[in-house]
Write an enzyme that holds these catalytic residues in place. Sequence first.
Site, PDB file in Angstrom:
ATOM      1  CB  SER A 306      -0.943  -0.046   1.211  1.00 17.13           C
ATOM      2  OG  SER A 306      -1.882   0.990   1.185  1.00 17.13           O
ATOM      3  CG  ASP A 370      -6.003  -2.881  -4.352  1.00 19.58           C
ATOM      4  OD1 ASP A 370      -6.734  -1.975  -3.916  1.00 19.58           O
ATOM      5  OD2 ASP A 370      -4.844  -3.074  -3.938  1.00 19.58           O
ATOM      6  CG  HIS A 426      -5.391  -2.097  -0.361  1.00 17.11           C
ATOM      7  ND1 HIS A 426      -4.534  -1.855  -1.409  1.00 17.11           N
ATOM      8  CD2 HIS A 426      -4.876  -1.421   0.698  1.00 17.11           C
ATOM      9  CE1 HIS A 426      -3.563  -1.060  -1.008  1.00 17.11           C
ATOM     10  NE2 HIS A 426      -3.729  -0.790   0.266  1.00 17.11           N
TER      11      HIS A 426
END
Length: 519
Positions: A306, A370, A426
């Site tokens: 991320s 995602d 995610h």
Amino acid sequence: MAPLYSIDLSPPLFPSLYSPKSPFTSLPLSRPTHLSPLLKTHHLSIKPTLLHSTSNKNTSLSSIVDQLQEEEEEEEFYRSNDQDPDERLPERWREIHGQDDWSGLLDPMDLLLRSELIRYGEFAQACYDAFDYDLFSRYCGSCKYNRRHFFERLGMASFGYEVTRYLYATSNFKIPKFFTRSVSDEQVWSQRANWIGYIAVSNDAQTARLGRRDIVVAWRGTVTRLEWIADLMDYLRPVTEEGIPCPDPWVKVESGFIDLYTDKDPTCRFCKYSAREQVLTEVRKLVEIYGDERGEEVSVTVTGHSLGSALAMLSAYDLAETGAITSPKGKKAWTTIFSFSGPRVGNGRFKQRFEQVLGLKALRIVNVHDPVPKVPGMFFNERVHEIVRKWGEGLPWSYHHVGVELELDHKRSPFLKETGDPSCFHNLEAHLHLLDGYHGRGERFILATGRDPALVNKACDFLKAHHLVPPFWRQDENKGMTRSRNGRWMQPDREKLDDHPHDTHHYLDRLGLGENKET
């Protein structure tokens, strides 16, 4: 009600996990200790079957034949992979780390590459597992464990690495759900800092297995909600404005990422040095110690998920551009980035400098559903037509991904439910689950290492309900509260938190960054 695994109790589940020749018995490559009780209940006496997500009550002959055929196919899979990848790692590590840009390794999926990707993904996951999110803790925003016991406390002692430094950032930069502070301002560990990762190095035994001394830089990302995507400043800024010695003034990166990477607060003991200064000095020190003083071959592997993926890309680029991966004797450490679900970081000139000039290797693992890897640069990016891309290259919103992409699809897993929650798409543990079951495009989803699917729900709600794995199940016992001698419940004191090594100034000077040191 169907169990997590629909199996025939006559054969063993994953016998290769327990076989002396198993490719998965080497702890540095996987964590069989994460197997759920369901897996531990059926072992040593039965052969593997395909992992069905629903019970099959159809006892017809055709159903039995289909199941036998599936079992035979899976047995063939295990027979064809009945080798120890750890034995070949010393001779193949450069290939696994992108020497040929992973050509021929992704489809079909290379057994050793999968194991290494999962291993480095667990280094990134450790940042989440060790972070103190508890708003009622006076240590909120810090690491829960002393660095000397970091891997031991996380059940990762067998990985064979030692943490040499923790990384901190100042919370001047506002990102929802990234910087976390206690609800109380009294007696907290720091008013300004948050722990954002660590640097670790392989010990002697693990170095022998790997075929080189490995330095890992792991960055913490965002584990829960994704509000930070909307808060990206979304405009590019030259890296030279932040002191990165790039000869090309048109190399630019996203403003928010470089702010997070370079901001510091001289009044705070933990973030008096920027995250940039911390990582540059520590990696340079380790490269000198192991590359020059001991004469070993050294690799630098940077990983993150991320927002941590963005920091991984930016820091790896900076390490190469600044020369921190090159020892005083001119030995250059091979540097690779394993990125999980990361956003775009820079423009086309950044990509060109990253790949062609500096020769960095990056493998990006993404879930096609995602939203995070699709930003920033929703309209001007590497996927648009070349004419449009060239026209938009000078705009402050034109972004390009770097490296090679490995696309996964959570809809291929029979364990995961349909949901509209993008935080599930995610989730890092979900990515590692998908890696374990991926064998190539269009291939059947089969868990290759027996990685426990229950880990997916550690910090999300993504498994189908009949698996009976509660969502968000990972938590500290009694939320960290302990009972004192007088019977009262309280938060215990923790070991003193490390800040920065005393030789940080010295290595800043060696890198030519002495003017940035604290006055």
